[in-house]
Design an enzyme around this catalytic site. Structure first.
Site, PDB file in Angstrom:
ATOM      1  CD  GLU A 208      -4.188  -0.554   9.274  1.00 52.59           C
ATOM      2  OE1 GLU A 208      -3.442  -1.552   9.217  1.00 52.59           O
ATOM      3  OE2 GLU A 208      -4.827  -0.125   8.299  1.00 52.59           O
TER       4      GLU A 208
ATOM      5  CD  GLU B 173      -3.450   0.208   1.741  1.00 46.97           C
ATOM      6  OE1 GLU B 173      -3.434  -0.867   2.358  1.00 46.97           O
ATOM      7  OE2 GLU B 173      -4.398   0.993   1.786  1.00 46.97           O
TER       8      GLU B 173
HETATM    9  C1  BGC Z   1      -5.232   2.445   4.765  1.00 42.48           C
HETATM   10  C2  BGC Z   1      -5.749   3.505   5.690  1.00 42.48           C
HETATM   11  C3  BGC Z   1      -6.687   4.322   4.878  1.00 42.48           C
HETATM   12  C4  BGC Z   1      -7.848   3.421   4.627  1.00 42.48           C
HETATM   13  C5  BGC Z   1      -8.990   4.076   3.979  1.00 42.48           C
HETATM   14  C6  BGC Z   1      -6.378   1.552   4.485  1.00 42.48           C
HETATM   15  O1  BGC Z   1      -6.060   0.462   3.729  1.00 42.48           O
HETATM   16  O2  BGC Z   1      -4.133   1.797   5.275  1.00 42.48           O
HETATM   17  O3  BGC Z   1      -4.936   4.035   6.573  1.00 42.48           O
HETATM   18  O4  BGC Z   1      -7.003   5.558   5.346  1.00 42.48           O
HETATM   19  O5  BGC Z   1      -7.456   2.252   3.944  1.00 42.48           O
HETATM   20  O6  BGC Z   1      -9.988   3.267   3.871  1.00 42.48           O
END
Ligand code: BGC
Length: 749
Positions: free
Chosen positions: A588, A313
């Protein structure tokens, strides 16, 4: 005097006479390349000598051509890498020499067989062309360079810092059965420099991970499809130094197989290379939390503000950036970083004014046909357009960012106006209070706070911020219209969802902090929020959007006891739970590890969305500066030109201090409770002034530099303030529990 100018379609490292020509990595970083490609300039005078000089570069795919995103797309910007370099030398006799990349230059493949940001490098050292970047090398076997079909009209001088090494230290190595485990002691973005012993032809494989499973194995499931693996084929027997190029990993641990490891050096990289603030207090767990947030910023300010540094990502998610903007500005000097990325936000703004969920926007081409609402214009994400410029303005004191972003702010708010058709935003998918701890693990958008309330609260907030910006650097008539719009949207939002929303921590926090609730309701909302916190022993119940605001909301309503109860709680979910579990960056998810150290499994619905290095929840550090240490800038006199000194002592935290390198000089507050009095040392930088907002009781006396203080601004200089019988708050529930603390070690920089 020699000046080097250059950029890459891809990423590159420039070499001069066998050495790195710059101290940067991943040049030129990531921007929306079809709109804007950054060109760097470096002074390389010291690297040149008389006689023959050699210039060259390593060039890799990077963001331009490599794999980006979780759906395996490659070559998003182009299918060929290219380099543009120019060296200008002014000789002592005044003559000028210019050497620029051309078809006279030669190219060849060296030892690097492949290099990807997510996957790592594959290096075969047997193909190393020794001395290729130094005088005397025979490149007659190399091919001539070809002109690349690139658009040079998008070149732009870079105004922000590049990605640099921000720390290097020896990592621990532990031999295991058939492998060596490396532990850097700190979760970072970067890589390992290894010294290994092996034989020619041996393959050494280095796999990276952020955490270990309870049985000691690397936890790699959360990397999803990112291989995060560097492999090397050795070219000779004995010792070899191994170090990857043109990639980076998010990791603390690595497993090395194929050779014995003599030493391992952790190399941490970041664009946030100038810390500007320090914080310390009597509770080491809060100090560790602060350190974790600092490291999460380092690891996620790699050319652009990313969500995470490890999995497939590492994108410029606008929501994460929005949530963390104020904290980011406090911790590091990143004004130019924001100026640059916010320009990309404006460039990537859709024709209809909407702001994409990630910038650079690689989602524009994702999955045509199905519902793509989530890729643009989401509340709390797209509002980065208005919120980040204000955070930068408030922290550094220059209105430049507001001037530059004003048009983009206008376009975003007018997009919202059109979408709301004179009323409120329609019900549609929102990320909402993303990752609320009570949302199902596989549906992180299903938060307790009603999504439509959240969406419209941010609508009102963006309109209000635009009104403020119009007043300062724009048009007074528009300012009035925007203020009316903000008030109308707030009122409608409140009457439609207010009662329901304030039953949730995030809803109450937004109602108070984004001024959605009418003034007459504020006290009662604050009291209800505080009561909920007490009833649940400080349990945090907010996701991405509520977390940065909840302590401010409690404090703004005077409920510091409850704010401290939340901050100091160490049972999950809480900020200190992860600290006590040994985290060195911010997780997270609140529940990323269970108390036995098991990661939340994909089968539990996490879907591999389990980063140990996401800074969003770290936004709490902003409150630690403002309320625990008591040092804050003001909106109306930004950049600490007027600094607020407002420490809120707490029984469990008998001292705290913070300092910030403002543009005017060092501002600092340091306080301690001594013999029942609050003693504050204060440094007010030249050109600044301080407002004292102290926690007093009816019997308090305030003494400033040995004289009774009766009010007024405090002028530049060093001051001492004593508050007798101060108000001292107290977190109910758990106090600091030293016996519970994880061993908190890491590199000191
Ligand atoms: C990210 C997040 C992001 C989110 C939004 C995730 O996969 O890591 O931090 O803001 O998706 O949906």
């Amino acid at each position: 005097m020699a000046r080097l100018t250059g950029t890459f379609w891809g990423i590159g490292e420039i070499r001069l006479n066998g050495q790195n020509a710059t101290d940067e990595h991943l040049t030129p970083g990531w921007t929306p390349y079809s709109e804007r490609l950054l060109v760097g300039t470096w002074d390389v005078t010291d690297l040149l000598h008389s006689g023959e000089n050699v210039i060259g570069a390593l060039v890799g795919d990077g963001w331009y051509r490599g794999r980006l995103g979780w759906d395996g797309r490659q070559e998003i910007y182009g299918d060929e890498n290219a380099a543009l370099l120019q060296l200008d030398v002014e000789c002592v006799d005044g003559s000028l020499i210019r050497v620029a990349s051309s078809q006279q230059w030669r190219v060849a493949r060296g030892s690097i067989q492949s290099a990807g940001l997510y996957d790592g490098v594959a290096v075969d050292l047997r193909h190393e062309q020794r001395g290729w970047d130094s005088a005397g090398f025979d490149d007659s076997g190399w091919e001539s360079a070809r002109p690349a079909p690139v658009d040079t009209s998008v070149l732009e001088p870079r105004v922000t810092t590049g990605v640099r090494t921000v720390g290097e230290w020896g990592a621990q190595i532990a031999p295991r059965q058939g492998s060596t485990l490396v532990d850097t002691g700190q979760n970072i973005a970067g890589w390992l420099r290894l010294v290994v012993v092996g034989s020619s032809g041996d393959e050494v494989v280095v796999r990276h991970a952020e955490v270990l499973e309870p049985d000691g194995a690397l936890h790699t499931a959360s990397l999803r499809s990112a291989r995060a693996t560097d492999s090397y084929v050795l070219a000779h027997d004995g010792e070899t130094v191994l170090e990857p190029h043109l990639t980076y990993h998010g990791f603390q641990f690595a497993e090395v197989v194929g050779a014995s490891v003599v030493s391992a050096t952790a190399v941490a990289i970041s664009s946030a290379d100038r810390p500007r603030a320090e914080f310390a207090c009597a509770d080491d767990r809060l100090n560790q939390l602060h350190s974790n947030v600092v490291w999460s910023q380092r690891a996620n300010f790699v050319s652009l503000p990313t969500d995470c540094p490890q999995r497939d990502e590492r994108l410029g998610w606008t929501g994460d950036a929005q949530v963390f903007a104020a904290t980011a500005c406090t911790l590091f000097d990143v004004e130019s970083f924001w100026l640059s990325w916010m320009r990309d936000v404006a460039l990537e703004q859709d024709d209809n004014g909407s702001i994409p969920s990630v910038v650079p926007n690689i989602l524009a081409a994702v999955g045509t046909g199905d519902d793509r609402t989530w890729t643009s214009g989401r509340a709390g994400w797209a509002d980065v357009a208005t919120i980040a410029p204000w955070a930068v303005y408030e922290s550094y004191g220059s209105d430049e960012i507001l001037i530059r972003q004003l048009e983009s702010m206008r376009r975003w708010v007018s997009h919202l106006e059109i979408r709301s058709a004179g009323n409120l935003l329609p019900a549609e998918f929102q990320f909402g209070d993303w990752l609320d701890p009570d949302a199902p693990a596989d549906a992180p958008w299903k938060a307790k706070a009603p999504a439509e309330f959240v969406a419209n609260a941010f609508f009102a907030h963006s309109a209000r911020l635009l009104a403020d910006a119009e007043e300062l650097v724009g048009d007074a008539t528009r300012a009035v219209l925007m203020r009316e719009l903000a008030a109308r949207v707030a009122e409608l939002t409140w009457s439609r969802w207010g009662e329901e929303a304030i039953d949730t921590q995030s809803g109450a926090a937004l109602a108070l902090e984004l001024h959605i609730a009418p003034p007459a309701e504020r006290e009662h909302i604050g009291a209800r929020l505080a009561e909920g916190v007490r009833d649940r022993s400080g349990r945090i119940a907010t996701g991405f959007l509520g977390t940065p605001l909840v302590l401010h909301a409690l404090a703004g309503a005077g409920h510091f006891d409850e704010a401290y109860e939340m901050l100091l709680r160490s049972q999950p979910p809480s900020w200190l739970y992860q600290v006590e579990m040994g985290a060195t960056t911010v997780w997270e998810r609140w529940d990323a590890l269970d108390p036995a150290g098991h990661t939340l499994a994909a089968s539990d619905g996490s879907d591999g969305m389990l980063s140990f290095n996401h800074y969003a929840y770290g936004a709490v550090v902003d409150w630690m500066y403002r309320a625990v240490a008591g040092l804050a800038p003001t909106r109306r006199s930004p950049g600490y030109r007027t600094m607020i000194v407002a420490p809120r002592p707490c029984r469990q935290i008998p001292w705290a201090r913070a300092s910030i390198e403002t543009r005017l000089g060092t501002a600092s507050v340091s306080w301690t409770i001594q013999d029942g009095d609050l003693e504050i040392d204060l440094v007010v930088p030249p050109g600044s002034e301080a407002v004292l907002d102290l926690a007093t009781t009816e019997s308090s006396r305030i003494v400033l530099n040995d004289l009774a203080y009766t009010g007024g601004l405090v002028s530049p200089g060093t001051h001492h303030v004593t508050v007798t019988s101060p108000r001292v708050f107290s977190a109910a529930g758990e106090a600091s529990s030293p016996q519970n603390r994880a061993s908190l070690t890491g590199p000191s920089l």
